[in-house]
Design a protein around this motif. Structure first.
Motif, short mmCIF file in Angstrom:
data_model
loop_
_atom_site.label_atom_id
_atom_site.label_comp_id
_atom_site.label_asym_id
_atom_site.label_seq_id
_atom_site.Cartn_x
_atom_site.Cartn_y
_atom_site.Cartn_z
N SER A 268 0.84 -1.20 0.00
CA SER A 268 0.00 0.00 0.00
C SER A 268 0.87 1.25 0.00
CB SER A 268 -0.95 -0.01 1.20
OG SER A 268 -0.29 -0.43 2.36
N GLY A 269 1.97 1.23 0.75
CA GLY A 269 2.87 2.40 0.79
C GLY A 269 3.44 2.69 -0.59
N GLU A 270 3.88 1.62 -1.30
CA GLU A 270 4.42 1.79 -2.67
C GLU A 270 3.37 2.35 -3.61
OE1 GLU A 270 7.27 1.36 -4.64
OE2 GLU A 270 8.15 1.49 -2.64
N LEU A 271 2.14 1.86 -3.47
CA LEU A 271 1.06 2.35 -4.34
C LEU A 271 0.84 3.85 -4.10
CD1 LEU A 271 -1.49 -0.61 -4.12
CD2 LEU A 271 -0.12 0.04 -6.09
N PHE A 272 0.86 4.25 -2.84
CA PHE A 272 0.73 5.68 -2.55
C PHE A 272 1.91 6.46 -3.12
CE2 PHE A 272 -2.02 4.48 1.27
CZ PHE A 272 -3.18 4.91 0.68
N ARG A 273 3.12 5.91 -2.95
CA ARG A 273 4.31 6.64 -3.45
C ARG A 273 4.28 6.74 -4.98
NH1 ARG A 273 6.31 4.38 1.18
NH2 ARG A 273 6.88 2.41 0.24
N GLU A 274 3.81 5.69 -5.66
CA GLU A 274 3.69 5.75 -7.13
C GLU A 274 2.70 6.84 -7.53
OE1 GLU A 274 2.50 1.98 -8.83
OE2 GLU A 274 4.36 1.13 -8.02
N ASN A 275 1.58 6.91 -6.82
CA ASN A 275 0.59 7.93 -7.11
C ASN A 275 1.16 9.34 -6.91
OD1 ASN A 275 -2.39 7.19 -7.78
ND2 ASN A 275 -1.60 5.54 -6.52
N LEU A 276 1.98 9.45 -5.89
CA LEU A 276 2.60 10.74 -5.60
C LEU A 276 3.56 11.11 -6.73
CD1 LEU A 276 2.77 12.89 -3.45
CD2 LEU A 276 4.64 11.64 -2.40
N LYS A 277 4.36 10.11 -7.16
CA LYS A 277 5.33 10.34 -8.24
C LYS A 277 4.59 10.78 -9.52
CE LYS A 277 7.86 6.81 -9.83
NZ LYS A 277 8.76 5.67 -9.70
N ASN A 278 3.43 10.16 -9.77
CA ASN A 278 2.67 10.48 -10.98
C ASN A 278 1.72 11.67 -10.78
OD1 ASN A 278 3.90 8.32 -12.23
ND2 ASN A 278 2.32 6.87 -11.60
N ASN A 279 1.82 12.27 -9.58
CA ASN A 279 1.06 13.47 -9.28
C ASN A 279 -0.45 13.29 -9.46
OD1 ASN A 279 1.07 15.99 -8.26
ND2 ASN A 279 1.45 17.04 -10.22
N THR A 280 -0.97 12.15 -9.07
CA THR A 280 -2.42 11.92 -9.17
C THR A 280 -3.12 12.58 -7.97
OG1 THR A 280 -2.47 9.93 -7.84
CG2 THR A 280 -1.99 9.63 -10.18
N GLU A 281 -4.43 12.66 -8.08
CA GLU A 281 -5.22 13.23 -6.99
C GLU A 281 -5.05 12.39 -5.72
OE1 GLU A 281 -9.85 14.25 -6.52
OE2 GLU A 281 -9.07 14.36 -8.57
N LEU A 282 -5.08 11.07 -5.91
CA LEU A 282 -4.89 10.16 -4.78
C LEU A 282 -3.53 10.38 -4.11
CD1 LEU A 282 -5.62 7.63 -3.06
CD2 LEU A 282 -4.72 6.22 -4.92
N GLY A 283 -2.51 10.56 -4.94
CA GLY A 283 -1.16 10.82 -4.42
C GLY A 283 -1.12 12.07 -3.57
N GLN A 284 -1.81 13.11 -4.04
CA GLN A 284 -1.80 14.38 -3.30
C GLN A 284 -2.53 14.26 -1.96
OE1 GLN A 284 -3.17 17.23 -6.15
NE2 GLN A 284 -1.27 17.07 -7.32
N VAL A 285 -3.64 13.52 -1.98
CA VAL A 285 -4.37 13.29 -0.72
C VAL A 285 -3.47 12.52 0.25
CG1 VAL A 285 -6.32 12.07 0.33
CG2 VAL A 285 -6.65 13.31 -1.81
#
Ligand code: AMP
Length: 216
Positions: free
Chosen positions: A33-50
């Motif tokens: 789950s942590g990696e999935l969040f970090r990937e979202n952050l890297k790709n600057n998705t809305e989920l990543g920002q949350v």
């Protein structure tokens, strides 16, 4: 029938390292789950920002967001024969949601290896941890150094120190684990799924113990 393994244990105990090895040896998908969040952050998705607003403080991302992300990931075809869950569930509500989700896929949590270590070991491990940008592979400056400083042995990408591996956030992450995640130890013990594993042993020995637990 699919096999689902939940790796439980405090931050820094080696869940990520072991999940990657276990995934290679069993062929089961590794879901962090942590990696999935970090990937979202890297790709600057809305989920990543949350997620970032919580991650940077060492707090948990809200259950509804996290559960939806895991549900989507578990529905992908590489999880058809099961998965190794690393970092999820982290709250009783997530554990309940997982049970419901897996029953929809005609599965269940089969085994929960609980990897243990004392807090001073965790702080030392997290403080010296280096993570690879491309694949999330994990090294440690003393216990598991890369062959070449600053470079991942596996894919050659840059190693960096996660923001949340810095001292203040590490303390908070451990406190959050004790408050919110440790009730899952009793939850899975009561369900007859828990197998305790000493996470202070050498990496290969922890892997052997895990393979043994999974075989049973
Ligand atoms: P990890 O890589 O597992 O240490 O996770 C890094 C951060 O991501 C955590 O400190 C949380 O902020 C967030 N996170 C990861 N998994 C979860 C989860 N199951 N529930 C809520 N937040 C999570």
């Amino acid at each position: 029938m699919a096999t689902y393994i939940v790796l439980l244990g405090p931050p820094g105990v080696g869940k990520g390292t072991q999940a990657k090895i276990l995934s290679e040896r069993t062929g089961l998908a590794h879901i962090s789950s942590g990696e999935l969040f970090r990937e979202n952050l890297k790709n600057n998705t809305e989920l990543g920002q949350v997620a970032q607003t919580y991650m940077s403080k060492g707090e948990l991302v809200p259950d509804d967001v996290t559960i939806a992300m895991i549900r989507q990931r578990l529905s992908r075809p590489d999880c058809d024969s099961g998965a190794i869950l690393d970092g999820f569930p982290r709250t009783p509500a997530q554990a309940e949601a997982l049970a419901t989700m897996l029953s929809e896929f005609n599965g269940q949590v089969d085994v929960v290896p609980f990897i243990t270590a004392e807090e001073d070991v965790l702080v030392e491990r997290l403080g010296g941890r280096w993570t690879c940008r491309a694949g999330g592979h994990v090294f440690h400056k003393t216990f598991n150094p890369p062959k070449e400083a600053g470079k991942c042995d596996i894919d050659g990408s840059e190693l960096y120190q996660r923001d949340d591996d810095k001292a203040v956030t590490v303390k908070r992450r451990i406190a959050v684990y004790l408050e919110q995640t440790s009730p899952l130890i009793d939850y899975y013990r009561d369900h007859g799924k828990l197998v305790e594993i000493d996470g202070t042993q050498p990496i290969e020995q922890v892997t052997q113990d895990l393979l043994e637990a999974v075989k049973k």
